[in-house]
Each structure stands twice: as structure tokens, then as C-alpha cells.
Design an enzyme around this catalytic site. Structure first.
Site, PDB file in Angstrom:
ATOM      1  N   GLY A 101       0.828  -1.208   0.000  1.00 11.67           N
ATOM      2  CA  GLY A 101       0.000   0.000   0.000  1.00 11.67           C
ATOM      3  C   GLY A 101       0.861   1.256   0.000  1.00 11.67           C
ATOM      4  O   GLY A 101       2.078   1.195   0.240  1.00 11.67           O
ATOM      5  N   TYR A 133      -5.710 -17.741  -5.308  1.00 15.32           N
ATOM      6  CA  TYR A 133      -6.317 -16.455  -4.918  1.00 15.32           C
ATOM      7  C   TYR A 133      -7.838 -16.603  -4.750  1.00 15.32           C
ATOM      8  O   TYR A 133      -8.399 -16.247  -3.707  1.00 15.32           O
ATOM      9  CB  TYR A 133      -5.987 -15.396  -5.983  1.00 15.32           C
ATOM     10  CG  TYR A 133      -6.753 -14.116  -5.811  1.00 15.32           C
ATOM     11  CD1 TYR A 133      -6.564 -13.319  -4.692  1.00 15.32           C
ATOM     12  CD2 TYR A 133      -7.682 -13.702  -6.774  1.00 15.32           C
ATOM     13  CE1 TYR A 133      -7.286 -12.145  -4.522  1.00 15.32           C
ATOM     14  CE2 TYR A 133      -8.392 -12.525  -6.619  1.00 15.32           C
ATOM     15  CZ  TYR A 133      -8.188 -11.758  -5.493  1.00 15.32           C
ATOM     16  OH  TYR A 133      -8.903 -10.605  -5.324  1.00 15.32           O
TER      17      TYR A 133
END
Ligand code: UDP
Length: 343
Positions: A39, A148
Site C-alpha cells: 500500500g 487467490y
């Protein structure tokens, strides 16, 4: 107060800006968590900084979470934090089990210990796997074909179990292809190892990247390239706000319930219902940006279904959600970000 995890990631950062911009009370603040491994702290731009209580920690850090939840009176959570590269999830499955499943379970335990029982969860159309029909609605079989998708489905199931066992309420938002950037220019897509079509195509068009490799032109589609449903990231942000409003109702509305969840939770597809091929994306870039995208055809990418697009009727009917942005807007905002990116 609202708690947002993965607040400095692509979708989390757009949601944070959208939520604060929409707040009726200009003093409204939120709690933001991000471990900043991927991030960007810069996404908390100066205009919102004073309204964001930011904590750099893992969601599975029980001690940190305990302190945060003791300090702030959190009424609901939007849980974005996750590892989200399909290719990497195949190479490092245990990283994905750890980050996406174990950390989420620990996080949910921290929430329940603090009496927080409302969760909006970032899920994905990757939980469906290969389409058996298109458009895909929420009742499409969930049979993911990569780690995922499996980890996101595992968390969906965990939330369902916790709804039954612990009175948790949840909303699952299954995104199709998130794309574009905030029209404000303050936040946008910035991945260390970009794998997504639109940023790679724009970088190629602007001359800052390799020519685009188009993965397969022999699919059973009109122009032979894969079809996807690209949805603007600010439209996704808007859906999260509408999902939070569902918690203000006593029970999930009948039409939104999952068959096995006793009306405690609901799943919504977030897509535009419009399938667009890779070649159509390139044509849109040419018409919007006036730039040709240099490309070559390459072999198919493993695990790519030929066509994926959403039936988002439930989000429309129950949440009142309607995407505002089309493909041209997605390309325009992404291009602006690509040229003027802050991070
Ligand atoms: N794609 C491509 N070249 C690239 C990246 C993506 O041809 O360098 C294609 C990919 O095969 C898929 C579509 O573009 O059909 C969207 O891929 P992306 O990775 O953006 O999202 P996904 O659909 O995998 O979530």
C-alpha cells in the site's frame, strides 16, 4: 466509526476518499489500517489526513487490533486487505493462505472480541472459476481455479460460519475487473509489479513500458481476444457505501439473502454487465488518448477464461447501485493518473 483494512491499496484508497467526500458531516473520520507492504501511505493525501486515524500494522496482529478497537468506537468494517495477484498465488499458495485466510480469521476474532459484528468483505469473481454461463449471477457455481480465488472463497465461507455461530452480519462484494482512477487525481492504481491490462496498455502507449503482449487471439470471441467486465474503482467505492447502509436494516432484505445464511449475509456482483474484449480496450485507448498501443500477440495466459461479465442485477435491485462510469471514463481517468501519478 468505520474501520477500513488495506486502506492504502488500490480499491481501499479510493473507498477511503469516496467515503470521506460523501460524509454529510465534514468532521467525519475513519480508522485506516495498512501494513504498507504494497500500500501507499501517500494515498492519505493532505486534504483527508486529519480525518484518517492511520495504523501501520497487520490485520492479524491481535495486540495492535485490540488496542485500536479499544481506542476507537468501531461500528463496522470494510475489509480490503489481501494479497491479490492470481499468478503469484499459484507460485506461493501458502503466502495467500496466510495473508488472506489466517490473517482474516485472526482479524475477525479480534473484531468479535471487541463486539464488532458488521463486515463488508472484498471478494471477487475469481471465486466462480470457469464460467458455466454468462453473464454470471451470484448463484453461479463457485469453483475457483487458482489459489487467490480459493482463499477469497474460504473467507466468504468463514464469514458465513461466523454469522451462524456469532451473530456477525456480512456483505460480500464480488468485483469483476476493477479499473480507472479517481477523477480527483489524488489516488490511482500503483502496483509494484503491474499485471493488469489497462495500466500496461497505457504505459505501452505512452512509451514508458514494453509493447503490450496480448495473451491469446484464438479465443471463441468475435475478435479472438478475451472478454472482461471493467468496472470503475469509484463505482466500486460507491457500492461499499451502499452495502454499509444495509446494516442499518434489522435483517438483510429477503432478495439479497444467500440460501444457506439465515438471512444474515448477502453477496453482490459488482460489474457493468458489459463484456469488452482486449482489442476493444486498445481501440478505446486510441480514441480517448489519440495514442496507438504497440502490441504483439502472445500465447494464452494459463487460467484465463475467454469471457467473464457480471449479472449485477441484484446490486442494482437491492443496493440501488448503478455504475456511473463507462470504459472511456475508465481509460480517461487511468490515463490522467498515468501521466500525473502522485506515487
Ligand atoms: N491481458 C493481456 N495482456 C496483459 C495483461 C492482461 O492480454 O499484459 C488480458 C488478460 O488475458 C485478460 C484481460 O487482459 O483477458 C484482463 O486481464 P487483467 O490481468 O487486467 O485482469 P484479470 O481478468 O486477470 O483479473
Amino acid at each position: 466509526m468505520l474501520l477500513v483494512t488495506g486502506a492504502c491499496g488500490y480499491i481501499g484508497s479510493h473507498f477511503m476518499h469516496y467515503y470521506l467526500a460523501q460524509a454529510a458531516n465534514r468532521d467525519q473520520s475513519l480508522v485506516a489500517i495498512d501494513n504498507l507492504l504494497l500500500g501507499h501511505k501517500e494515498s492519505i493525501s493532505p486534504d483527508i489526513e486529519s480525518r484518517v486515524h492511520f495504523y501501520q500494522c497487520d490485520i492479524g496482529d491481535k495486540k495492535a487490533l485490540g488496542e485500536i478497537l479499544q481506542k476507537h468506537s468501531v461500528h463496522a468494517v470494510v475489509h480490503f486487505a489481501a494479497s491479490a495477484y492470481v499468478g503469484e498465488s499459484q507460485e506461493k499458495p501458502f503466502k495467500y493462505f496466510d495473508n488472506n485466510v489466517f490473517q482474516s480469521l485472526s482479524f475477525f476474532e479480534s473484531l468479535l472480541m471487541a463486539g464488532v459484528r458488521k463486515v463488508v468483505f472484498s471478494s471477487t469473481c475469481a471465486t466462480y472459476g470457469m464460467p458455466v454461463r454468462t453473464p454470471m449471477d451470484e448463484n453461479h457455481p463457485q469453483s475457483p481455479i487458482n489459489t487467490y480465488g480459493v482463499t477469497k472463497l474460504m473467507v466468504e465461507e468463514a464469514l458465513r460460519a461466523l454469522a451462524l455461530a456469532s451473530g456477525l452480519s456480512y456483505v460480500l462484494l464480488r468485483y469483476f475487473n476493477a479499473a480507472g482512477a479517481s477523477p480527483s487525481g489524488l489516488v490511482g492504481e500503483s502496483h509494484a509489479h503491474e499485471t493488469h491490462l489497462i495500466p500496461l496498455a497505457l504505459a505501452a502507449a505512452l512509451g514508458g513500458g514494453e509493447p503490450l503482449k496480448i495473451f491469446g487471439n484464438d479465443y471463441d470471441t468475435p475478435d479472438g481476444t478475451c472478454i472482461r467486465d471493467y468496472v470503475h474503482v469509484d463505482d466500486l467505492a460507491a457500492a461499499h457505501l451502499l452495502a454499509l447502509k444495509l446494516f442499518e436494516r434489522d435483517k438483510m432484505p429477503e432478495k439479497a439473502t444467500l440460501a444457506d445464511s439465515n438471512g444474515l449475509g448477502a453477496a453482490f456482483n459488482l460489474g457493468t454487465a458489459r463484456g469488452v474484449s482486449v482489442m476493444e480496450v486498445l481501440k478505446t485507448i486510441e480514441s480517448v488518448a489519440g495514442l496507438a498501443v504497440p502490441f504483439s500477440f502472445a500465447s494464452r495466459r494459463a487460467g484465463d477464461p475467454s469471457r467473464l461479465f457480471a449479472d449485477a442485477g441484484r446490486a442494482n435491485n437491492v443496493l440501488g447501485w448503478q455504475p456511473r462510469y463507462g470504459l472511456s471514463d475508465i481509460v480517461e481517468t487511468a490515463l490522467h493518473w498515468e501521466k500525473h501519478r502522485r506515487y
